[in-house]
Design an enzyme around this catalytic site. Structure first.
Site, PDB file in Angstrom:
ATOM      1  N   ALA A  78       0.839  -1.197   0.000  1.00 10.40           N
ATOM      2  CA  ALA A  78       0.000   0.000   0.000  1.00 10.40           C
ATOM      3  C   ALA A  78       0.873   1.246   0.000  1.00 10.40           C
ATOM      4  O   ALA A  78       2.002   1.241   0.494  1.00 10.40           O
ATOM      5  CB  ALA A  78      -0.932   0.008   1.215  1.00 10.40           C
ATOM      6  N   ASP A  79       0.334   2.311  -0.573  1.00  6.94           N
ATOM      7  CA  ASP A  79       1.034   3.592  -0.556  1.00  6.94           C
ATOM      8  C   ASP A  79      -0.006   4.699  -0.655  1.00  6.94           C
ATOM      9  O   ASP A  79      -1.104   4.487  -1.182  1.00  6.94           O
ATOM     10  CB  ASP A  79       2.029   3.707  -1.711  1.00  6.94           C
ATOM     11  CG  ASP A  79       2.991   4.868  -1.511  1.00  6.94           C
ATOM     12  OD1 ASP A  79       3.936   4.711  -0.709  1.00  6.94           O
ATOM     13  OD2 ASP A  79       2.791   5.929  -2.121  1.00  6.94           O
ATOM     14  N   GLN A  80       0.369   5.854  -0.145  1.00  4.24           N
ATOM     15  CA  GLN A  80      -0.536   7.002  -0.184  1.00  4.24           C
ATOM     16  C   GLN A  80       0.219   8.228  -0.668  1.00  4.24           C
ATOM     17  O   GLN A  80       1.342   8.487  -0.223  1.00  4.24           O
ATOM     18  CB  GLN A  80      -1.121   7.260   1.204  1.00  4.24           C
ATOM     19  CG  GLN A  80      -2.220   8.318   1.227  1.00  4.24           C
ATOM     20  CD  GLN A  80      -2.808   8.471   2.614  1.00  4.24           C
ATOM     21  OE1 GLN A  80      -2.136   8.879   3.540  1.00  4.24           O
ATOM     22  NE2 GLN A  80      -4.081   8.125   2.761  1.00  4.24           N
TER      23      GLN A  80
END
Length: 202
Positions: A78-80
């Site tokens: 995951a990444d934001q």
């Protein structure tokens, strides 16, 4: 009996406390493993400028990096990313940079792009990007300083210098998007994928 039906452990390629809490609260047993990748180097080499594409690229790379060493397991990366118009923000290096970021965000709407990718045996088998639109209220210098004093070093641990689940809530006047996207893991589409693969019991 737990909800996870996979024959190998579910892996989260992250040590993010927020992401770990989200998965745990959903009743999923998992292992958290750090993805040892050079995020800024990968981003620079990609030549990408679209925040959503950058987030998805990094989520994929995290998932694949851990999956390479965990055959048989489903690995969640995951990444934001945070974008104010065309400008991409990174985690502030310290208080001064956090203050500068908050000055720029105040009175404006920015987007949080939360990307998730699932790898299995080194191949990406699912990916999704969810977006939340965040309106930071107009703030005085005194208000910003008070927030930074109260939040302390936590402002350097997330992009935008805030954690919405904590003191960061004081910065906002409007939020459009689901809780999970804001905390950095598009949980509903992720659970839908795992369910479609008959990997969870509900």
């Amino acid at each position: 009996m737990g909800l996870w039906l996979g024959t190998s452990p579910l892996i989260l390629a992250s040590q993010s406390s927020a992401r770990k809490i989200l998965l745990a609260n959903a009743g999923l047993e998992f292992e958290a493993v750090t993805a040892d990748i050079d995020e800024r180097g990968i981003q620079a080499a990609s030549k990408l400028s679209n925040p959503r594409e950058i987030g998805l690229l990094l989520a994929r790379e995290k998932a694949k990096a851990v999956s390479a060493n965990r055959p048989g397991s489903y690995v969640i990366g995951a990444d934001q990313t945070l974008a104010l118009g065309d400008r991409l923000f990174n985690k502030p290096a310290g208080r001064a940079q956090a203050l500068a970021q908050l000055r720029d965000l105040a009175g404006h709407i920015h987007e949080l792009n939360s990307a998730v990718a699932v790898a299995h045996d080194g191949e990406i088998v699912f990916e999704d990007v969810s977006v939340a639109r965040m309106t930071v209220r107009k703030m005085t210098e005194a208000g910003l300083s008070a927030y930074l004093d109260a939040a302390g070093d936590a402002v350097t641990t997330s992009v935008g210098a805030y954690q919405l689940e904590g003191l960061g809530i004081h910065l906002f006047e409007r939020i459009e998007g689901d809780h999970f996207t804001i905390l950095g893991l598009p949980l509903l589409p992720l659970l839908a994928f795992l369910r479609s693969e008959q990997l969870i019991a509900v």
